[in-house]
Design a protein around this motif. Sequence first.
Motif, PDB file in Angstrom:
ATOM      1  N   PRO A 126      -7.684   3.374  -7.275  1.00  0.00           N
ATOM      2  CA  PRO A 126      -7.858   2.084  -7.948  1.00  0.00           C
ATOM      3  C   PRO A 126      -6.672   1.134  -7.748  1.00  0.00           C
ATOM      4  N   ALA A 127      -5.455   1.673  -7.734  1.00  0.00           N
ATOM      5  CA  ALA A 127      -4.273   0.836  -7.513  1.00  0.00           C
ATOM      6  C   ALA A 127      -4.284   0.247  -6.101  1.00  0.00           C
ATOM      7  N   LEU A 128      -4.707   1.045  -5.123  1.00  0.00           N
ATOM      8  CA  LEU A 128      -4.796   0.559  -3.750  1.00  0.00           C
ATOM      9  C   LEU A 128      -5.858  -0.529  -3.633  1.00  0.00           C
ATOM     10  N   GLN A 129      -7.019  -0.297  -4.227  1.00  0.00           N
ATOM     11  CA  GLN A 129      -8.108  -1.265  -4.159  1.00  0.00           C
ATOM     12  C   GLN A 129      -7.758  -2.582  -4.851  1.00  0.00           C
ATOM     13  N   ALA A 130      -6.883  -2.527  -5.849  1.00  0.00           N
ATOM     14  CA  ALA A 130      -6.531  -3.718  -6.624  1.00  0.00           C
ATOM     15  C   ALA A 130      -5.449  -4.567  -5.975  1.00  0.00           C
ATOM     16  N   LEU A 131      -4.836  -4.088  -4.905  1.00  0.00           N
ATOM     17  CA  LEU A 131      -3.757  -4.854  -4.279  1.00  0.00           C
ATOM     18  C   LEU A 131      -4.264  -6.187  -3.742  1.00  0.00           C
ATOM     19  N   ASP A 132      -3.475  -7.221  -3.975  1.00  0.00           N
ATOM     20  CA  ASP A 132      -3.789  -8.535  -3.428  1.00  0.00           C
ATOM     21  C   ASP A 132      -3.696  -8.462  -1.906  1.00  0.00           C
TER      22      ASP A 132
ATOM     23  N   ALA B 107       0.835  -1.207   0.000  1.00  0.00           N
ATOM     24  CA  ALA B 107       0.000   0.000   0.000  1.00  0.00           C
ATOM     25  C   ALA B 107       0.868   1.255   0.000  1.00  0.00           C
ATOM     26  N   ARG B 108       1.936   1.221   0.754  1.00  0.00           N
ATOM     27  CA  ARG B 108       2.864   2.362   0.746  1.00  0.00           C
ATOM     28  C   ARG B 108       3.478   2.541  -0.634  1.00  0.00           C
ATOM     29  N   ARG B 109       3.823   1.453  -1.287  1.00  0.00           N
ATOM     30  CA  ARG B 109       4.439   1.544  -2.618  1.00  0.00           C
ATOM     31  C   ARG B 109       3.499   2.157  -3.655  1.00  0.00           C
ATOM     32  N   VAL B 110       2.179   1.965  -3.512  1.00  0.00           N
ATOM     33  CA  VAL B 110       1.251   2.562  -4.476  1.00  0.00           C
ATOM     34  C   VAL B 110       0.841   3.976  -4.091  1.00  0.00           C
ATOM     35  N   GLY B 111       1.363   4.486  -2.962  1.00  0.00           N
ATOM     36  CA  GLY B 111       1.125   5.883  -2.630  1.00  0.00           C
ATOM     37  C   GLY B 111       0.374   6.168  -1.345  1.00  0.00           C
ATOM     38  N   LEU B 112       0.021   5.141  -0.587  1.00  0.00           N
ATOM     39  CA  LEU B 112      -0.686   5.396   0.670  1.00  0.00           C
ATOM     40  C   LEU B 112       0.296   5.937   1.707  1.00  0.00           C
ATOM     41  N   VAL B 113      -0.047   7.064   2.311  1.00  0.00           N
ATOM     42  CA  VAL B 113       0.715   7.602   3.433  1.00  0.00           C
ATOM     43  C   VAL B 113       0.004   7.094   4.684  1.00  0.00           C
ATOM     44  N   VAL B 114       0.594   6.107   5.329  1.00  0.00           N
ATOM     45  CA  VAL B 114      -0.034   5.446   6.471  1.00  0.00           C
ATOM     46  C   VAL B 114       0.051   6.354   7.691  1.00  0.00           C
ATOM     47  N   THR B 115      -1.103   6.593   8.310  1.00  0.00           N
ATOM     48  CA  THR B 115      -1.146   7.432   9.510  1.00  0.00           C
ATOM     49  C   THR B 115      -1.413   6.610  10.764  1.00  0.00           C
ATOM     50  N   SER B 116      -1.970   5.399  10.586  1.00  0.00           N
ATOM     51  CA  SER B 116      -2.283   4.564  11.739  1.00  0.00           C
ATOM     52  C   SER B 116      -2.400   3.113  11.299  1.00  0.00           C
ATOM     53  N   GLU B 117      -1.847   2.214  12.103  1.00  0.00           N
ATOM     54  CA  GLU B 117      -1.959   0.779  11.828  1.00  0.00           C
ATOM     55  C   GLU B 117      -2.660   0.100  12.992  1.00  0.00           C
ATOM     56  N   GLN B 118      -3.583  -0.790  12.667  1.00  0.00           N
ATOM     57  CA  GLN B 118      -4.301  -1.576  13.672  1.00  0.00           C
ATOM     58  C   GLN B 118      -4.192  -3.055  13.269  1.00  0.00           C
ATOM     59  N   PRO B 119      -3.017  -3.683  13.456  1.00  0.00           N
ATOM     60  CA  PRO B 119      -2.815  -5.044  12.974  1.00  0.00           C
ATOM     61  C   PRO B 119      -3.734  -6.088  13.613  1.00  0.00           C
ATOM     62  N   VAL B 120      -4.130  -5.882  14.852  1.00  0.00           N
ATOM     63  CA  VAL B 120      -5.034  -6.830  15.508  1.00  0.00           C
ATOM     64  C   VAL B 120      -6.398  -6.832  14.825  1.00  0.00           C
ATOM     65  N   LEU B 121      -6.820  -5.660  14.346  1.00  0.00           N
ATOM     66  CA  LEU B 121      -8.105  -5.538  13.665  1.00  0.00           C
ATOM     67  C   LEU B 121      -8.006  -5.806  12.169  1.00  0.00           C
ATOM     68  N   GLY B 122      -6.783  -5.793  11.630  1.00  0.00           N
ATOM     69  CA  GLY B 122      -6.610  -5.972  10.189  1.00  0.00           C
ATOM     70  C   GLY B 122      -6.956  -4.724   9.407  1.00  0.00           C
ATOM     71  N   THR B 123      -6.728  -3.565   9.998  1.00  0.00           N
ATOM     72  CA  THR B 123      -7.020  -2.308   9.306  1.00  0.00           C
ATOM     73  C   THR B 123      -5.844  -1.350   9.424  1.00  0.00           C
ATOM     74  N   LEU B 124      -5.829  -0.391   8.521  1.00  0.00           N
ATOM     75  CA  LEU B 124      -4.895   0.717   8.605  1.00  0.00           C
ATOM     76  C   LEU B 124      -5.587   1.924   8.019  1.00  0.00           C
ATOM     77  N   SER B 125      -5.092   3.092   8.362  1.00  0.00           N
ATOM     78  CA  SER B 125      -5.677   4.306   7.807  1.00  0.00           C
ATOM     79  C   SER B 125      -4.555   5.180   7.287  1.00  0.00           C
ATOM     80  N   GLY B 126      -4.928   6.069   6.389  1.00  0.00           N
ATOM     81  CA  GLY B 126      -3.945   6.957   5.814  1.00  0.00           C
ATOM     82  C   GLY B 126      -4.569   7.852   4.770  1.00  0.00           C
ATOM     83  N   THR B 127      -3.700   8.487   3.981  1.00  0.00           N
ATOM     84  CA  THR B 127      -4.165   9.340   2.897  1.00  0.00           C
ATOM     85  C   THR B 127      -3.519   8.883   1.597  1.00  0.00           C
TER      86      THR B 127
END
Length: 82
Positions: free
Chosen positions: A55-61, A28-48
Amino acid sequence: MSEATASRPVGVIVSVDLDRYAQVVEAARRVGLVVTSEQPVLGTLSGTITEDRLPALQALDGVEAVDREHIIHLPPPDSPVQ
């Protein structure tokens, strides 16, 4: 979509496959997501990310969902409307 709109960053919350969490975060970082928060226990992250890279982010495996942040503004507590 105008160039200004395409390059405007938007806040997102990304749900990812728990078994591949670290790999998906890096991808996700490689396609341009600037990660602002990671929640690995929940399986989520947030960013801009810019609109044109969504579309590139949504298409990631390993990405299960990408939701835009929704900011809700509430009136101050002393406001007459509650």
